[in-house]
Design a protein around this motif. Structure first.
Motif: not given
Length: 120
Positions: A13-14, A9-10
């Motif tokens: 955020k990129t 899920r990270r």
């Protein structure tokens, strides 16, 4: 505190994802599912074609056609994206991914997905 079962899920955020999602929505500014149903939805309608009354749901989503499940190559593949309205992403697409088939129906009311149990 338990660990997130979806550590990928990270990736959402990129900066790379934000650019890719913005490019997808610029290239395809209408919900693909709504278009297949004969509606031009730029996020101002619900999945059923009514005016979207909730201002917090007036947006479009860059959706992965094939769920990436953390595969970074599939996650960043622009050919694996489609634009969806919140209803078709948050409801219909999630149900399809969970069940393994779509609940969409034809004009006769019969499921159109060959993977649907009624078509086996």
């Amino acid at each position: 505190m338990s660990q997130d079962p979806r550590p990928w899920r990270r990736l959402y955020k990129t900066a790379a994802w934000k650019r890719l999602a913005a490019a997808q929505k610029a290239a395809e500014p209408l919900c693909r599912t709504c278009l297949s149903l004969g509606r031009a939805n730029d996020g101002s309608l619900t999945g059923s074609g009514e005016r979207q009354g909730n201002p917090r749901r007036r947006y479009l989503v860059a959706d992965h056609i094939i769920p990436h499940r953390g595969d970074a190559k599939l996650f960043h593949d622009p050919g694996n994206l489609q634009t969806l309205c919140p209803d078709h992403h948050d409801r219909d697409k999630q149900i399809e991914e969970t069940r393994g088939y779509s609940e969409r129906r034809g004009e006769d009311g019969w499921p159109i997905d060959p993977r649907h149990p009624a078509n086996r």
